[in-house]
Design a protein around this motif. Structure first.
Motif, PDB file in Angstrom:
ATOM      1  N   PHE A  91       0.825  -1.208   0.000  1.00  0.00           N
ATOM      2  CA  PHE A  91       0.000   0.000   0.000  1.00  0.00           C
ATOM      3  C   PHE A  91       0.862   1.262   0.000  1.00  0.00           C
ATOM      4  O   PHE A  91       0.515   2.264  -0.617  1.00  0.00           O
ATOM      5  N   ALA A  92       2.004   1.220   0.713  1.00  0.00           N
ATOM      6  CA  ALA A  92       2.889   2.381   0.733  1.00  0.00           C
ATOM      7  C   ALA A  92       3.475   2.643  -0.646  1.00  0.00           C
ATOM      8  O   ALA A  92       3.652   3.789  -1.053  1.00  0.00           O
ATOM      9  N   ASP A 116      -5.317   1.018  -3.449  1.00  0.00           N
ATOM     10  CA  ASP A 116      -6.020   0.334  -4.531  1.00  0.00           C
ATOM     11  C   ASP A 116      -5.189  -0.793  -5.138  1.00  0.00           C
ATOM     12  O   ASP A 116      -5.640  -1.437  -6.096  1.00  0.00           O
ATOM     13  N   ALA A 117      -4.017  -1.050  -4.608  1.00  0.00           N
ATOM     14  CA  ALA A 117      -3.184  -2.144  -5.122  1.00  0.00           C
ATOM     15  C   ALA A 117      -3.950  -3.468  -5.033  1.00  0.00           C
ATOM     16  O   ALA A 117      -4.743  -3.669  -4.098  1.00  0.00           O
ATOM     17  N   VAL A 144      -0.594  -8.197  -2.418  1.00  0.00           N
ATOM     18  CA  VAL A 144      -0.328  -8.332  -0.986  1.00  0.00           C
ATOM     19  C   VAL A 144      -0.083  -9.792  -0.644  1.00  0.00           C
ATOM     20  O   VAL A 144       0.877 -10.136   0.072  1.00  0.00           O
ATOM     21  N   ALA A 145      -0.945 -10.674  -1.148  1.00  0.00           N
ATOM     22  CA  ALA A 145      -0.805 -12.102  -0.863  1.00  0.00           C
ATOM     23  C   ALA A 145       0.532 -12.628  -1.379  1.00  0.00           C
ATOM     24  O   ALA A 145       1.236 -13.381  -0.692  1.00  0.00           O
ATOM     25  N   ASP A 159       4.726   7.189   2.946  1.00  0.00           N
ATOM     26  CA  ASP A 159       3.783   6.087   3.149  1.00  0.00           C
ATOM     27  C   ASP A 159       2.469   6.433   2.465  1.00  0.00           C
ATOM     28  O   ASP A 159       1.548   6.937   3.079  1.00  0.00           O
ATOM     29  N   ARG A 160       2.423   6.158   1.169  1.00  0.00           N
ATOM     30  CA  ARG A 160       1.231   6.504   0.396  1.00  0.00           C
ATOM     31  C   ARG A 160       0.002   5.790   0.920  1.00  0.00           C
ATOM     32  O   ARG A 160      -1.104   6.319   0.894  1.00  0.00           O
ATOM     33  N   GLY A 161       0.191   4.569   1.417  1.00  0.00           N
ATOM     34  CA  GLY A 161      -0.943   3.805   1.915  1.00  0.00           C
ATOM     35  C   GLY A 161      -1.590   4.479   3.104  1.00  0.00           C
ATOM     36  O   GLY A 161      -2.799   4.740   3.105  1.00  0.00           O
TER      37      GLY A 161
END
Length: 222
Positions: free
Chosen positions: A44-45, A50-51, A56-57, A120-122
């Protein structure tokens, strides 16, 4: 952190549940959960909230089914992933309010916020940009804006802000700073340190004449 008590507004930035390790998980399940949360923060960062969940997995080394079993929605995952950052953000507000020098407290807070925006964009998206339903955003924003208003009032009362300063000027600072997020990390950090310093000096210095009226561009932390 200053030893004197903090002056928290009612409700308090950071008073949200989420991110706590559920009681009763086996050690391997806890490790999987922490890997997923760390991967979510990193993805997310780098890419924003929206990733793809699959990204992530993949970074966590688990299957998408495992991720979705633990965190069935993007909101649940984002809330858990950024609980620690929210606590840091809450501490920054507390430290600013507890600082005996209101101008220093306000500037230090803005500097930390600007750094978070570009590193940290997330979290910046979740907290500052109203990711739907995440982190009880309306409550958090209201508490943050109340704290900011108190900081501004105290700094103005002690002669540390120019008479025509308006809290909406903080919006201008954050909007300008957010544009640095796409730059290489070191360049973004350097520019993000310089920009608040430039503008905060302008906020403090009295100049002949007055500024144009503040623009109605939404809440200072929206």
């Amino acid at each position: 952190m200053p030893a004197q008590p903090s002056h928290k507004p009612s409700g308090h930035v950071g008073d949200v549940p989420g991110g706590a390790d559920p009681v009763g998980l086996r050690a391997d399940a806890r490790r999987n959960r922490e890997r997923i949360l760390q991967a979510a923060r990193e993805v997310f960062a780098a890419q924003g909230v929206d990733a793809p969940m699959s990204a992530v997995a993949r970074r966590a080394g688990v299957g998408v089914a495992t991720l979705c079993r633990r965190f069935p929605t993007r909101t649940v995952l984002a809330t858990a992933a950024f609980a620690g950052q929210l606590a840091v953000c809450a501490a920054a507000f507390d430290e600013a309010l507890a600082d005996p020098d209101p101008g220093h407290g306000l500037y230090t807070l803005l500097e930390k916020v600007c750094t978070t925006q570009v590193t940290d964009r997330g979290f910046a998206f979740v907290f500052w940009d109203q990711f739907p339903d995440a982190l009880d955003h309306d409550h958090e924003r209201d508490c943050a804006e109340e704290a900011l208003a108190r900081l501004v009032q105290r700094a103005r009362e002690t002669g540390q802000l120019r008479d025509d300063f308006d809290p909406a000027d903080i919006t201008l600072l954050l909007l300008a700073n957010s544009g640095l997020a796409g730059q290489p990390r070191e360049a973004a950090l350097a520019a993000s340190r310089r920009l608040p310093a430039y503008l905060f000096q302008a906020f403090q210095v009295q100049r002949p004449g007055s500024l144009p009226p503040p623009a109605a561009i939404g809440p200072a932390l929206a």
